[in-house]
Design a protein around this motif. Structure first.
Motif, PDB file in Angstrom:
ATOM      1  N   SER A 354       6.979 -18.875   8.864  1.00 53.45           N
ATOM      2  CA  SER A 354       6.868 -17.755   7.924  1.00 53.45           C
ATOM      3  C   SER A 354       6.906 -17.926   6.445  1.00 53.45           C
ATOM      4  CB  SER A 354       8.135 -16.639   8.250  1.00 53.45           C
ATOM      5  OG  SER A 354       9.407 -17.697   8.057  1.00 53.45           O
ATOM      6  N   VAL A 355       6.369 -16.785   5.977  1.00 52.87           N
ATOM      7  CA  VAL A 355       6.244 -17.208   4.411  1.00 52.87           C
ATOM      8  C   VAL A 355       6.593 -15.349   4.025  1.00 52.87           C
ATOM      9  CG1 VAL A 355       3.877 -16.837   4.257  1.00 52.87           C
ATOM     10  CG2 VAL A 355       5.156 -18.017   2.359  1.00 52.87           C
ATOM     11  N   GLY A 356       7.010 -15.290   2.861  1.00 51.96           N
ATOM     12  CA  GLY A 356       7.102 -13.782   2.139  1.00 51.96           C
ATOM     13  C   GLY A 356       8.176 -13.143   2.689  1.00 51.96           C
ATOM     14  N   LEU A 357       7.980 -11.790   2.558  1.00 50.87           N
ATOM     15  CA  LEU A 357       8.950 -10.891   3.084  1.00 50.87           C
ATOM     16  C   LEU A 357       9.067 -10.464   4.430  1.00 50.87           C
ATOM     17  CD1 LEU A 357       8.476  -8.009  -0.108  1.00 50.87           C
ATOM     18  CD2 LEU A 357      10.396  -9.929   0.195  1.00 50.87           C
ATOM     19  N   THR A 358      10.138 -10.258   5.118  1.00 49.07           N
ATOM     20  CA  THR A 358      10.267  -9.813   6.329  1.00 49.07           C
ATOM     21  C   THR A 358       9.974  -8.309   6.358  1.00 49.07           C
ATOM     22  OG1 THR A 358      12.693  -9.295   6.167  1.00 49.07           O
ATOM     23  CG2 THR A 358      12.114 -11.524   6.968  1.00 49.07           C
ATOM     24  N   GLU A 359       9.836  -7.588   7.223  1.00 51.52           N
ATOM     25  CA  GLU A 359       9.720  -6.108   7.383  1.00 51.52           C
ATOM     26  C   GLU A 359      10.918  -5.446   6.801  1.00 51.52           C
ATOM     27  OE1 GLU A 359       8.902  -2.405  10.576  1.00 51.52           O
ATOM     28  OE2 GLU A 359       8.744  -4.630  11.179  1.00 51.52           O
ATOM     29  N   LYS A 360      11.965  -5.770   7.008  1.00 51.63           N
ATOM     30  CA  LYS A 360      13.278  -5.433   6.594  1.00 51.63           C
ATOM     31  C   LYS A 360      13.345  -5.553   5.089  1.00 51.63           C
ATOM     32  CE  LYS A 360      18.230  -5.309   7.330  1.00 51.63           C
ATOM     33  NZ  LYS A 360      19.270  -5.771   7.601  1.00 51.63           N
ATOM     34  N   GLN A 361      13.100  -6.519   4.638  1.00 52.44           N
ATOM     35  CA  GLN A 361      13.052  -6.769   3.120  1.00 52.44           C
ATOM     36  C   GLN A 361      11.969  -5.969   2.365  1.00 52.44           C
ATOM     37  OE1 GLN A 361      12.346 -11.089   3.365  1.00 52.44           O
ATOM     38  NE2 GLN A 361      14.630 -11.526   2.959  1.00 52.44           N
ATOM     39  N   ALA A 362      10.820  -5.953   2.901  1.00 57.80           N
ATOM     40  CA  ALA A 362       9.568  -5.001   2.305  1.00 57.80           C
ATOM     41  C   ALA A 362      10.117  -3.414   2.424  1.00 57.80           C
ATOM     42  CB  ALA A 362       8.437  -5.356   3.104  1.00 57.80           C
ATOM     43  N   LYS A 363      10.597  -3.080   3.220  1.00 62.52           N
ATOM     44  CA  LYS A 363      11.145  -1.556   3.167  1.00 62.52           C
ATOM     45  C   LYS A 363      12.214  -1.636   2.520  1.00 62.52           C
ATOM     46  CE  LYS A 363       9.841  -0.383   8.084  1.00 62.52           C
ATOM     47  NZ  LYS A 363      10.377  -0.032   9.525  1.00 62.52           N
ATOM     48  N   GLU A 364      13.309  -2.476   2.309  1.00 67.37           N
ATOM     49  CA  GLU A 364      14.213  -2.287   1.105  1.00 67.37           C
ATOM     50  C   GLU A 364      13.614  -2.296  -0.431  1.00 67.37           C
ATOM     51  OE1 GLU A 364      16.889  -5.328   2.222  1.00 67.37           O
ATOM     52  OE2 GLU A 364      18.013  -4.271   3.943  1.00 67.37           O
ATOM     53  N   LYS A 365      12.558  -2.941  -0.538  1.00 69.26           N
ATOM     54  CA  LYS A 365      12.065  -2.779  -1.771  1.00 69.26           C
ATOM     55  C   LYS A 365      11.076  -1.749  -2.103  1.00 69.26           C
ATOM     56  CE  LYS A 365      11.917  -8.091  -2.451  1.00 69.26           C
ATOM     57  NZ  LYS A 365      12.581  -8.139  -3.953  1.00 69.26           N
ATOM     58  N   TYR A 367       8.264  -0.513  -0.578  1.00 68.58           N
ATOM     59  CA  TYR A 367       6.969  -0.682  -0.213  1.00 68.58           C
ATOM     60  C   TYR A 367       6.403   0.246   0.856  1.00 68.58           C
ATOM     61  CZ  TYR A 367       6.456  -4.929  -3.025  1.00 68.58           C
ATOM     62  OH  TYR A 367       6.163  -6.040  -4.092  1.00 68.58           O
ATOM     63  N   GLU A 368       5.467   0.812   0.954  1.00 73.13           N
ATOM     64  CA  GLU A 368       4.979   1.428   2.111  1.00 73.13           C
ATOM     65  C   GLU A 368       4.100   0.500   2.817  1.00 73.13           C
ATOM     66  OE1 GLU A 368       1.476   5.049   3.211  1.00 73.13           O
ATOM     67  OE2 GLU A 368       2.621   4.776   1.078  1.00 73.13           O
ATOM     68  N   LEU A 369       4.133   0.391   4.214  1.00 77.55           N
ATOM     69  CA  LEU A 369       3.613  -0.774   4.760  1.00 77.55           C
ATOM     70  C   LEU A 369       2.602  -0.421   5.783  1.00 77.55           C
ATOM     71  CD1 LEU A 369       6.956  -2.662   5.683  1.00 77.55           C
ATOM     72  CD2 LEU A 369       5.597  -2.870   3.392  1.00 77.55           C
ATOM     73  N   LYS A 370       1.618  -1.672   5.867  1.00 70.64           N
ATOM     74  CA  LYS A 370       0.725  -1.881   6.861  1.00 70.64           C
ATOM     75  C   LYS A 370       1.032  -3.080   7.629  1.00 70.64           C
ATOM     76  CE  LYS A 370      -3.261   0.807   5.574  1.00 70.64           C
ATOM     77  NZ  LYS A 370      -3.157   1.886   6.621  1.00 70.64           N
ATOM     78  N   ILE A 371       1.421  -2.789   8.834  1.00 67.79           N
ATOM     79  CA  ILE A 371       1.869  -3.869   9.738  1.00 67.79           C
ATOM     80  C   ILE A 371       1.179  -4.187  11.106  1.00 67.79           C
ATOM     81  CG2 ILE A 371       3.862  -4.875  11.096  1.00 67.79           C
ATOM     82  CD1 ILE A 371       5.657  -3.197   9.300  1.00 67.79           C
ATOM     83  N   LYS A 399      -0.544   0.321  -0.304  1.00 65.33           N
ATOM     84  CA  LYS A 399      -1.369   0.809  -1.700  1.00 65.33           C
ATOM     85  C   LYS A 399      -2.263  -0.014  -2.276  1.00 65.33           C
ATOM     86  CE  LYS A 399       0.114   3.209  -6.076  1.00 65.33           C
ATOM     87  NZ  LYS A 399       1.004   3.288  -6.904  1.00 65.33           N
ATOM     88  N   TYR A 400      -2.038  -1.177  -2.338  1.00 61.86           N
ATOM     89  CA  TYR A 400      -3.000  -2.437  -2.953  1.00 61.86           C
ATOM     90  C   TYR A 400      -3.534  -3.396  -2.072  1.00 61.86           C
ATOM     91  CZ  TYR A 400      -0.997  -0.053  -7.114  1.00 61.86           C
ATOM     92  OH  TYR A 400      -0.533   0.678  -8.282  1.00 61.86           O
ATOM     93  N   GLY A 401      -2.962  -3.580  -0.719  1.00 55.29           N
ATOM     94  CA  GLY A 401      -3.451  -4.346   0.084  1.00 55.29           C
ATOM     95  C   GLY A 401      -2.818  -5.850   0.195  1.00 55.29           C
ATOM     96  N   GLU A 402      -1.799  -5.714  -0.909  1.00 59.83           N
ATOM     97  CA  GLU A 402      -1.266  -7.088  -1.073  1.00 59.83           C
ATOM     98  C   GLU A 402      -0.368  -7.694   0.128  1.00 59.83           C
ATOM     99  OE1 GLU A 402       2.472  -9.108  -3.694  1.00 59.83           O
ATOM    100  OE2 GLU A 402       2.119  -7.157  -3.738  1.00 59.83           O
TER     101      GLU A 402
END
Length: 461
Positions: A354-365, A367-371, A399-402
């Motif tokens: 794994s690398v980067g944010l987990t789904e939970k971490q991304a939501k806590e930050k 972000y609006e997500l595409k999973i 939003k930006y596709g990051e």
């Protein structure tokens, strides 16, 4: 003796730092109290992978009929498995000796301590020698952490070192802690035929991973016969009898587990005691040496890298920190390390990467997500290889596709995660991953398919 750079410790932080320093023209020495390559090469990353390979081959033999093959007689030789692992580690350590000679790095054997005035004292066989350098880089690594209620006696209550060289295979084992070290040993011993129970304090095993990964991994381990207890803690151990009796506290009350051996895999402890930090005045906090983004301590001329500084305690992180540290000393233009883009790998079966944010971490930050998720059951390569367990999960900012995070569980995924690391470094978007043609049939296609799933373009599910 006077050097430009002295490195204290020769693990994947220390020896890599020394080599890069030598390449940059510095007169370099490395100090090591035991074996070149440190824990990683001798007692960690490398020998454990050798053990896990033996487990994989043994598993293939057990399931030969699944591949249309008949193997009439086979067995394991536990001693030979351990011996092979030690042989691999010894070979790697000799390889570091060769690299030291090739790069004209002096190897000073003994226990090193930093001293004021940019000096290092090295003790071996009761004799002390002093060395000085313009720059001293501390890379002393870490060891198995001991809990007060789980004192290690090295025989019945053991750490990872003893787990690698047990004289005989235990019939049963309790593994306390389900991080990478704990689950890799749990998988190895279970594959060899030991009855294994994992006790994890947190609600999920491999607790740093995305929850979807943790749940899939727990299913896979249970399917292979490993007993798992989460939200559980070992309160005390009794080693007075033949084996170990562990009192485990759970939500339902206390339970006593019995086994031949208990492996404590509850994390690591930095090796920062008795190495002269206090005498020099180097600042520490919460078991870590405090450094700036170029690994300089508060005392000029002294630096620290690897497991003894804040950041992920991983071999590849230590190597990257060391290279960055000496390049900064050499006056090169360097960018600070991005600790948000460090891959983490677990080498059990199935593998986790794994690398980067987990789904939970991304939501806590916020972000609006595409999973997107792509299961290996839909991968032609995985099905043909007989390894359909697992999936790839990708997380993008809507939003930006990051590319915020990538989480994989399955066969060989530790070799696939680098694609996500490089893509994130290059600030790639989900659409660019979808439009990058991936080879067929490979496991790597699952990354492209998962990205396509995030944008409702997936073909094969």
């Amino acid at each position: 003796m006077k050097y430009d750079i002295i490195v204290l410790g020769s693990g994947p932080g220390g020896y890599v730092t020394a080599i890069r320093a030598s390449q940059l023209g510095f007169k370099t020495a490395v100090i090591e109290k035991e074996s070149l390559g440190g824990i990683c090469l001798n007692w960690g990353c490398i020998p454990t992978k050798a053990l896990l390979k033996s487990a994989q081959v043994f598993d293939y033999l057990k399931h030969a009929s699944d591949y249309g093959l008949t193997v009439k007689e086979f067995d394991k030789d536990f001693g030979a498995v351990i011996q092979r692992s030690r042989g691999v580690a010894d070979g790697m350590s000799k390889g570091i000796q060769f690299l030291m000679k090739k790069n004209k790095i002096d190897v000073i054997e003994g226990f090193g301590k930093v001293m004021p005035g940019k000096k290092v004292s090295v003790e071996k066989d009761g004799k002390k020698e002093e060395y000085s350098a313009d720059h001293i880089i501390i890379a002393t690594g870490a060891r198995s952490r001991e809990l007060p209620n789980l004192p290690q006696d090295g025989k019945k209550v053991i750490g990872y070192r003893q787990a690698m060289t047990l004289p005989e295979q235990p019939k049963s084992m309790i593994v306390v802690g389900s991080g990478a070290i704990g689950v890799e040993f749990a998988h190895f011993y279970n594959s060899m035929g030991t009855q294994v129970t994992i006790v994890e304090f947190m609600p999920n095993i491999v607790p740093v991973e995305d929850e979807d990964i943790s749940k899939q991994f727990e299913r896979s381990l249970k399917k292979s016969g490993i007993n798992i207890m989460t939200n559980a803690s070992v309160e005390k151990v009794d080693t007075s009898g033949n084996g170990v009796k562990a009192t485990v506290k759970t939500a339902k009350g206390e339970e006593i587990l019995e086994a031949d051996i208990l492996l404590s895999a509850v994390g690591i402890k930095s090796n920062i005691e008795n190495i002269g930090l206090e005498e020099v005045g180097i600042a520490t906090d919460k078991d870590k040496v405090l450094v700036n983004k170029y690994y300089q301590t508060n005392i000029p001329g002294y630096y620290a890298i690897g497991d003894i500084v804040p950041g992920q305690a991983l071999a590849h992180v230590a190597s990257a920190e060391g290279i960055l540290c000496v390049e900064k000393i050499a006056g090169l233009h360097v960018e600070p390390l991005d600790y948000g883009n460090i891959p983490g790998c677990t080498y059990a079966t199935p593998e986790i990467a794994s690398v980067g944010l987990t789904e939970k971490q991304a939501k806590e930050k916020g972000y609006e997500l595409k999973i997107g998720k792509f299961p290996f059951t839909a991968s032609g390569k995985a099905k043909a290889a007989g390894t359909p367990d697992g999936f790839v999960k990708v997380i993008f900012d809507a939003k930006y596709g990051e590319w915020l995070g990538c989480h994989m569980i399955g066969a060989g995924v530790t070799d696939m995660i680098a694609e996500a690391v490089v893509a994130r470094k290059l600030e790639t978007t989900g659409h660019e991953i979808i439009k990058s043609v991936h080879p067929h049939p490979t496991m790597s296609e699952a990354i492209m398919e998962a990205a396509a799933a995030a944008y409702d373009e997936v073909i094969h599910i």
